[in-house]
Write a protein that holds these residues in place. Structure first.
Motif, PDB file in Angstrom:
ATOM      1  N   SER A 343      18.022 102.172 120.029  1.00 55.33           N
ATOM      2  CA  SER A 343      17.638 103.130 121.168  1.00 55.33           C
ATOM      3  C   SER A 343      18.890 103.457 121.863  1.00 55.33           C
ATOM      4  N   ASP A 367       4.210 110.595 127.267  1.00 52.17           N
ATOM      5  CA  ASP A 367       4.215 109.515 126.492  1.00 52.17           C
ATOM      6  C   ASP A 367       2.884 109.046 126.070  1.00 52.17           C
ATOM      7  N   GLN A 382       6.523 104.390 117.881  1.00 55.14           N
ATOM      8  CA  GLN A 382       5.763 103.679 119.002  1.00 55.14           C
ATOM      9  C   GLN A 382       6.867 103.152 120.039  1.00 55.14           C
ATOM     10  N   ASN A 383       6.458 102.733 120.924  1.00 55.27           N
ATOM     11  CA  ASN A 383       7.176 102.157 122.314  1.00 55.27           C
ATOM     12  C   ASN A 383       7.483 100.748 121.745  1.00 55.27           C
ATOM     13  N   TYR A 384       8.306  99.887 122.593  1.00 58.63           N
ATOM     14  CA  TYR A 384       8.572  98.803 122.110  1.00 58.63           C
ATOM     15  C   TYR A 384       7.565  97.839 122.369  1.00 58.63           C
ATOM     16  N   LEU A 402      11.674 104.482 126.469  1.00 60.33           N
ATOM     17  CA  LEU A 402      10.498 104.833 125.888  1.00 60.33           C
ATOM     18  C   LEU A 402      10.815 105.859 124.485  1.00 60.33           C
ATOM     19  N   ASN A 403      10.168 105.554 123.452  1.00 59.53           N
ATOM     20  CA  ASN A 403      10.351 106.137 122.171  1.00 59.53           C
ATOM     21  C   ASN A 403       9.743 107.560 122.024  1.00 59.53           C
ATOM     22  N   THR A 504      10.177  99.029 132.130  1.00 65.81           N
ATOM     23  CA  THR A 504      10.197  98.246 130.768  1.00 65.81           C
ATOM     24  C   THR A 504      10.914  97.084 130.974  1.00 65.81           C
TER      25      THR A 504
END
Length: 708
Positions: A343, A367, A382-384, A402-403, A504
Motif C-alpha cells: 500500500s 468502498d 479486499q481491504n486489509y 482502503l484497497n 483503520t
C-alpha cells in the motif's frame, strides 16, 4: 653474513656519502595502503572497516606518537641497540658479525633498523632465502646511509614500524596490535611490546621460542619486569589464536562500505571513504531495528532495513542494509533489494488522480466489493480487514489505506498512466503496465527501499525530485518537477491527518508523532514484506521488515512491523525541534474544512463525477435469491448489472449490454460476463419460496421485478 674480506671492502663506505635519489618520507607515507578501507561519517567518525586486500593485513599509517613507547623501546633493544648513535650502519656490529662468520660461529645479525627499512622499501634489497650477496649488502648499506642523510631518526623508526612484516599476513604494528591484542598500538604495555618486537626476527616462531626471546628483551628493558615472564607462553599462544576481525566499535555500515568500495574499484583505492551518513543516526537506526526484530522473532521475521534522508539535500543520513545479528542473510543489502511495496504506492495513485482533477480530497468513493479482469483472471481486491465501509471520502480512503477505493481510482487513470507516473517518481519499475494490470495500484511491482523513500522525499519537497547522495562532497544532482506543489501538498496533508487515519489505525498507533508527519504503511501479498515510509519537514524515514528469503511473516501488519522503528527514528531526529506542518502553496482553496485545487471546490463543480463500474456489480458471488411466491414465476425478473458485455448463464447467452434482465430458475447459477477486455463470473443460488409469503426479501444488489 659477510666474510672478512668482504668487510674490509666495506670499510671505505664509513666515510660520509652524498645523498642519493630515493623516495622521501612523505612519499612513502602517502603510498601506504591499508588492507582495510575505513568508512567515515559526515563528521569524520569511523563507521566501518572493510577488508579490500586479501594478500596482507595492514592497518592505517600510525604516527610515531601514536605507537606505544614500550614497543619502540623493545624494538630498539631487540634489533638495533645503537640505533640512535650510528648513521645507518653499525660498523661495530657488522665487524663482529663478519668475524664470527669467518670462524663459522652463530651470532646476531648486523643489519640495523635503517638497513632493514632499506630492504622494506626496495624489494631488490630484501633478504632472499639464501642470504644476501656482497653486492646486495653493499647496496643496502648505501641505501641505509642515504636514508640517514635525508630522513630523521623518528621518521625512520615510524616508517619501519608501519612497514615491517610481523606474523603471517600481518604487516605493521597497527594491524598486529589489533589482531593479536585487540587494541590500538598506542595502548601496548612492555610485555606486549616485547612480544611484537621479537616477531620481527622470527615471525613464524612458536609460543615457546617467542616466550624465551621476549623474556630476554623484557629483562633488558626493565629488569624488575622479569616476574611477568612466568606463564608468558600461554599468553602468547592465546594472542596467536585470536581470529581476525574488524576494528573494535566500527561495524555499523558494512553494506554502504561495500557499495562505495566497489564504486572506487576502477579508480585508485582511497584510504578512507567519505560518506554523508551521520554516526548518531546510524547507531539509533541499527539499534531500533534490532530491538523491533527481537520483538517480532516469534512471528517469523528476521530481516529489516532502514534509510534516513535529508529532505533538502538528499543526503543519506542512515543506511542499515540488514540487522546482521538476527539475519541468516546478513550480506544481502535490503536497502537496494527489490521487494513488493504493498500500500505504500497508494499516495502516488491519488496524486495522479488529483493532478488530473478526476477527484478531490473530498470526493466520495465507493468502498464496496468489486471484480476486475486481470489478464484473463478475476481480480477481487479486499481491504486489509476484509470489511467494506461503503461511501468514504478520498481523504479517508488514502489515510486509512482502503484497497477497493484505490483500485477504483486507479482504474480511472489506467495502468499505463499510473505506470509512467510511478517511474517519473523514481521507482524504476520493471515489466510493463499490462503485466501488473489493476494490481499495480496496490503494490504488485518490485521497488527498492531507497527509491521508495526518495519518492516520498519528493512529496515532502512539494513535487521536486532529485537523486540521493551518499558520498560526501558529491555535487548536488539536478532536480525535476514530478508533481505540482499543490498536489504534493494535498497528498502529504491527507497522509498526516490522524482523524482520517483513525478508520483503520485508530487514534493511538505508532503512526502518531509529537510533531507533524505524513506517513504510510504497506504490506505485500502473503505477508512477505512490511513497510513504513514517512516524512516530516526536514527528514524522510523508510523502514522495511520481512525475510530476505521471501518467507511469509505471521500476523505482522504495518503498525506492528515496521512502524515502531519509523516512530523511534522520527522522535530521535526531532528531539530538539518538533516537525511543523508546511504552509499550503498558492493555488489551493480552503472550503468546508478541506483544501481544493482552485477550480475544483464543490461550489464550482456542476455535479460529482460518477465512479466507473467494473466487472459484475450485481448479483454478488455467493448471493441467495429467493423467488417471491406472490408474483407468478414467469413474471419475475433478475437484473444483471455491470460493465458492458455479453452475459451467459450456464454457458448460454442471455443478453448483452450493461443491464440485462433474466427470468430466474431455482438452482446453482453460474453467471459469466464476456467482453473484448476479458471475462468475469459469479456463482449464486436461486431458491423457490414455499407457498406462504417468503419471510425474507432478496439480497441487496440483485433485483427481482415483475416482467412488464
Amino acid at each position: 653474513m659477510l666474510a672478512l674480506p668482504g668487510l674490509l671492502g666495506l670499510v671505505s663506505l664509513a666515510a660520509p656519502l652524498p645523498a642519493l635519489a630515493g623516495p622521501g618520507f612523505d612519499t612513502v607515507r602517502a603510498a601506504h595502503a591499508p588492507s582495510d578501507i575505513t568508512l567515515l561519517d559526515r563528521h569524520g567518525m569511523a563507521l566501518q572497516q572493510l577488508r579490500i586486500d586479501r594478500a596482507v593485513r595492514r592497518g592505517p599509517w600510525l604516527a610515531l606518537a601514536d605507537i606505544s613507547p614500550a614497543l619502540r623501546h623493545a624494538l630498539v633493544v631487540s634489533e638495533d641497540r645503537r640505533f640512535f648513535e650510528h648513521s645507518g650502519v653499525d660498523w661495530q656490529a657488522l665487524a663482529a658479525s663478519a668475524w664470527a662468520n669467518a670462524w663459522n660461529q652463530r651470532t646476531r645479525g648486523a643489519s640495523t633498523l635503517t638497513m632493514q627499512l632499506a630492504g622494506l622499501l626496495d624489494a631488490e634489497l630484501a633478504r632472499p632465502a639464501g642470504g644476501r650477496s656482497v653486492g646486495t649488502k653493499v647496496s643496502q648499506i648505501v641505501r641505509a646511509r642515504e636514508l640517514e642523510a635525508t630522513w630523521s631518526k623518528a621518521q625512520i623508526l615510524e616508517a619501519y614500524l608501519n612497514l615491517v612484516p610481523l606474523r603471517g599476513e600481518l604487516v605493521g604494528v597497527a594491524a598486529a596490535s589489533q589482531q593479536l591484542f585487540g587494541k590500538h598500538a598506542s595502548g601496548l604495555d612492555a610485555l606486549e611490546g616485547a612480544m611484537l618486537a621479537v616477531m620481527v626476527r622470527a615471525p613464524n616462531a612458536g609460543a615457546a621460542a617467542l616466550e624465551r626471546r621476549a623474556c630476554e628483551v623484557l629483562q633488558q628493558m626493565a629488569p624488575n619486569q622479569a616476574s611477568r615472564c612466568q606463564g608468558l607462553a600461554a599468553t602468547i599462544a592465546q594472542s596467536l589464536a585470536r581470529r581476525p576481525g574488524p576494528a573494535v566499535g566500527v561495524n555499523l555500515a558494512p553494506h554502504l562500505a561495500r557499495l562505495m568500495a566497489a564504486q572506487h574499484a576502477q579508480r585508485a583505492a582511497p584510504k578512507v571513504l567519505l560518506s554523508t551518513l551521520d554516526a548518531g543516526t546510524q547507531r539509533v537506526a541499527l539499534a531500533a531495528l534490532r530491538r523491533q526484530l527481537a520483538e517480532l522473532r516469534g512471528r517469523y521475521v528476521e530481516d529489516g532495513a532502514v534509510v534516513v534522508l535529508d529532505n533538502a539535500s538528499g543526503d543519506v543520513l542512515a543506511w542499515v542494509g540488514s540487522s546482521a545479528s538476527t539475519s541468516s542473510a546478513a550480506e544481502v543489502d535490503a536497502v537496494l533489494a527489490r521487494r513488493q511495496p504493498g500500500s505504500t504506492l497508494k499516495p502516488f495513485v491519488y496524486a495522479l488522480a488529483l493532478q488530473q482533477r478526476l477527484i478531490t480530497p473530498a470526493s466520495v468513493l465507493d468502498d464496496s466489493p468489486v471484480q476486475l479482469n486481470a489478464g484473463g483472471a478475476l481480480y477481487q481486491p479486499q481491504n486489509y480487514d476484509h470489511a467494506f465501509r461503503g461511501p468514504v471520502s478520498a481523504r479517508t480512503a488514502l489515510a486509512s489505506s482502503l484497497n477497493v477505493p484505490t483500485v477504483r481510482v486507479a482504474a480511472m487513470l489506467g495502468p499505463e498512466a499510473l505506470f509512467d507516473s510511478l517511474n517519473r517518481s523514481g521507482l524504476r519499475l520493471s515489466e510493463s503496465a499490462g503485466f501488473h494490470g489493476h494490481a499495480l495500484a496496490l503494490g504488485s511491482a518490485d521497488v527498492t527501499l531507497l527509491d521508495l523513500s526518495n519518492a516520498y522525499r519528493m512529496l515532502a519537497r512539494q513535487g521536486l525530485h532529485s537523486a540521493v547522495r551518499w558520498r560526501s562532497g558529491d555535487a548536488a544532482t539536478p532536480e525535476r518537477r514530478v508533481l505540482p506543489a499543490t498536489v504534493a501538498w494535498q497528498v502529504a496533508d491527507m497522509l498526516a491527518d490522524p482523524a482520517a487515519r483513525a478508520t483503520t489505525f485508530g487514534l493511538d498507533s505508532p503512526l502518531v508523532t509529537r510533531g507533524w508527519a505524513a506517513v504510510k504503511t504497506g504490506t505485500s501479498k502473503d505477508m512477505r514484506d512490511n513497510w513504513c515510509i514517512g516524512f516530516g519537514r526536514r527528514y524522510t524515514v523508510g523502514v522495511w521488515v520481512g525475510n530476505a528469503g521471501g518467507a511469509p511473516m505471521h500476523g505482522v501488519s504495518g503498525v506492528s512491523g515496521a512502524a515502531p522503528v519509523w516512530r523511534e527514528l522520527m522522535a530521535h531526529l526531532h528531539a530538539s525541534a518538533p516537525s511543523t506542518a508546511p504552509l499550503p502553496p498558492a493555488g489551493l482553496v480552503a472550503q468546508g474544512g478541506e483544501w481544493f485545487l482552485a477550480g475544483t471546490e464543490p461550489s464550482r463543480l456542476p455535479a460529482v463525477k460518477a465512479m466507473p463500474v467494473f466487472g459484475i456489480q450485481s448479483p454478488r458471488s455467493g448471493s441467495v435469491i429467493v423467488l417471491d411466491p406472490e408474483i407468478p414465476r414467469a413474471l419475475q425478473q433478475l437484473v444483471f448489472e455491470g460493465e458492458p458485455g455479453q452475459w451467459f448463464v450456464g454457458g448460454r447467452l442471455v443478453g448483452s449490454g450493461s443491464v440485462v434482465n433474466w427470468s430466474p430458475r431455482p438452482g446453482r447459477i453460474v453467471l459469466e460476463r464476456r467482453s473484448a477486455e476479458g471475462s468475469d463470473r459469479v456463482v449464486f443460488e436461486v431458491r423457490a419460496a414455499p407457498p406462504q409469503r417468503a419471510a425474507g426479501r432478496p439480497n441487496v444488489g440483485p433485483k427481482l421485478k415483475p416482467n412488464g
